[in-house]
Design a protein around this motif. Structure first.
Motif, mmCIF file in Angstrom:
data_model
loop_
_atom_site.group_PDB
_atom_site.id
_atom_site.type_symbol
_atom_site.label_atom_id
_atom_site.label_comp_id
_atom_site.label_asym_id
_atom_site.label_seq_id
_atom_site.Cartn_x
_atom_site.Cartn_y
_atom_site.Cartn_z
ATOM 1 N N PHE A 226 38.192 38.799 49.696
ATOM 2 C CA PHE A 226 39.733 38.403 50.394
ATOM 3 C C PHE A 226 39.140 37.848 51.642
ATOM 4 C CE2 PHE A 226 42.344 39.992 53.792
ATOM 5 C CZ PHE A 226 43.691 39.616 53.192
ATOM 6 N N ASN A 227 38.023 38.095 52.152
ATOM 7 C CA ASN A 227 37.490 37.413 53.525
ATOM 8 C C ASN A 227 37.208 36.069 53.232
ATOM 9 O OD1 ASN A 227 37.846 39.753 55.137
ATOM 10 N ND2 ASN A 227 35.692 40.572 54.667
ATOM 11 N N ALA A 228 36.563 35.869 51.914
ATOM 12 C CA ALA A 228 36.245 34.574 51.556
ATOM 13 C C ALA A 228 37.426 33.667 51.365
ATOM 14 C CB ALA A 228 35.385 34.378 50.300
ATOM 15 N N THR A 229 38.681 34.185 50.991
ATOM 16 C CA THR A 229 39.909 33.407 50.510
ATOM 17 C C THR A 229 40.787 33.205 51.764
ATOM 18 O OG1 THR A 229 39.473 34.403 48.426
ATOM 19 C CG2 THR A 229 41.515 33.238 48.931
ATOM 20 N N VAL A 230 40.916 34.102 52.563
ATOM 21 C CA VAL A 230 41.883 34.188 53.790
ATOM 22 C C VAL A 230 41.448 32.839 54.593
ATOM 23 C CG1 VAL A 230 42.657 35.368 55.839
ATOM 24 C CG2 VAL A 230 42.733 36.657 53.654
ATOM 25 N N PRO A 231 40.491 32.716 54.930
ATOM 26 C CA PRO A 231 40.347 31.352 55.814
ATOM 27 C C PRO A 231 40.828 30.190 55.293
ATOM 28 C CG PRO A 231 38.276 32.828 55.922
ATOM 29 C CD PRO A 231 39.311 33.108 54.832
ATOM 30 N N GLN A 232 40.963 30.125 54.005
ATOM 31 C CA GLN A 232 41.269 29.014 53.373
ATOM 32 C C GLN A 232 43.160 28.901 53.243
ATOM 33 O OE1 GLN A 232 39.013 26.816 53.001
ATOM 34 N NE2 GLN A 232 37.717 28.760 53.504
ATOM 35 N N PHE A 233 43.636 29.846 53.815
ATOM 36 C CA PHE A 233 44.997 30.158 53.837
ATOM 37 C C PHE A 233 45.447 29.672 55.239
ATOM 38 C CE2 PHE A 233 48.827 33.201 54.534
ATOM 39 C CZ PHE A 233 49.667 32.630 53.435
ATOM 40 N N LYS A 234 46.308 28.767 55.390
ATOM 41 C CA LYS A 234 46.864 28.307 56.717
ATOM 42 C C LYS A 234 48.224 28.223 56.615
ATOM 43 C CE LYS A 234 42.871 25.525 56.682
ATOM 44 N NZ LYS A 234 42.266 25.834 55.421
ATOM 45 N N PRO A 235 48.836 29.325 56.958
ATOM 46 C CA PRO A 235 50.493 29.513 57.352
ATOM 47 C C PRO A 235 50.862 28.518 58.285
ATOM 48 C CG PRO A 235 49.272 31.240 58.328
ATOM 49 C CD PRO A 235 48.272 30.511 57.659
ATOM 50 N N ARG A 236 52.058 28.010 58.154
ATOM 51 C CA ARG A 236 52.883 27.230 58.794
ATOM 52 C C ARG A 236 53.829 27.961 59.639
ATOM 53 N NH1 ARG A 236 53.100 22.733 54.653
ATOM 54 N NH2 ARG A 236 51.082 21.580 55.238
ATOM 55 N N LEU A 237 53.618 28.249 60.982
ATOM 56 C CA LEU A 237 54.282 29.306 61.719
ATOM 57 C C LEU A 237 55.239 28.395 62.851
ATOM 58 C CD1 LEU A 237 52.091 32.341 62.162
ATOM 59 C CD2 LEU A 237 54.002 31.689 60.342
ATOM 60 N N PRO A 238 56.376 28.833 63.189
ATOM 61 C CA PRO A 238 57.149 29.844 63.005
ATOM 62 C C PRO A 238 57.722 29.654 61.612
ATOM 63 C CG PRO A 238 58.235 28.438 64.794
ATOM 64 C CD PRO A 238 56.848 27.923 64.299
#
Length: 164
Positions: free
Chosen positions: A152-164
């Motif tokens: 999870f910790n290795a994968t989450v930084p590669q997830f870039k949400p577009r907010l808002p």
């Protein structure tokens, strides 16, 4: 004056090759060990990593909500996501951690939880609630908590949400 420099065309040995998955609401860079899976849900993508015995589901729900409603909405989302785990994989799921806090961009709230079906599965969730959408990132892993957290910790930084 003479400038000297060198450029390496060879990536570092420890560099992990990734494949970019670009969507309107987020981008996600995953190693090729994550295989895309078909889903029946609109606004949902899923991946499976057989080598890690893990699944990843990213979903977006578009909403119309006022900023005053976000805290109650976030609490309800966590409750619903935990209930969905019980429906999908019956058993006594234990919630290990859950949290709702303001996102650092102040564009909404960040939601998270960790749950475990002892001896069977670990679920790690990260979500975002904004007045415009709910964005869900759920990873299901085998029962090894340490391995699940490392993945999870290795994968989450590669997830870039577009907010808002």
């Amino acid at each position: 004056m003479l400038y000297r420099y060198s450029v390496s065309l060879t990536p570092p040995a420890d560099a992990v090759q990734t494949q970019s998955h670009v969507y309107s609401e987020f981008t996600l860079d995953l190693p090729p060990t994550w295989q895309a899976q078909a889903t029946d849900e609109d606004n949902t993508v899923a991946f499976h990593a057989p080598a890690h015995d893990a699944a990843l589901v990213v979903a977006v729900d578009f909403i119309e909500s006022g900023a005053d409603d976000l805290q109650a909405l976030a609490d309800e989302v966590i409750t619903q996501r935990l209930a969905a785990l019980n429906e999908a994989t019956p058993g006594v799921w234990q919630t290990l951690q859950q949290q709702v806090r303001p996102h650092r961009s102040e564009a909404g709230l960040e939601l998270s939880f960790a749950a475990e079906l002892p001896g069977q599965q670990v679920a790690l969730y990260l979500g975002y609630a904004t007045p415009r959408k709910l964005l869900h990132f759920l990873m299901l892993c085998s029962a090894d908590r340490a391995a699940a957290l490392a993945l999870f910790n290795a994968t989450v930084p590669q997830f870039k949400p577009r907010l808002p």
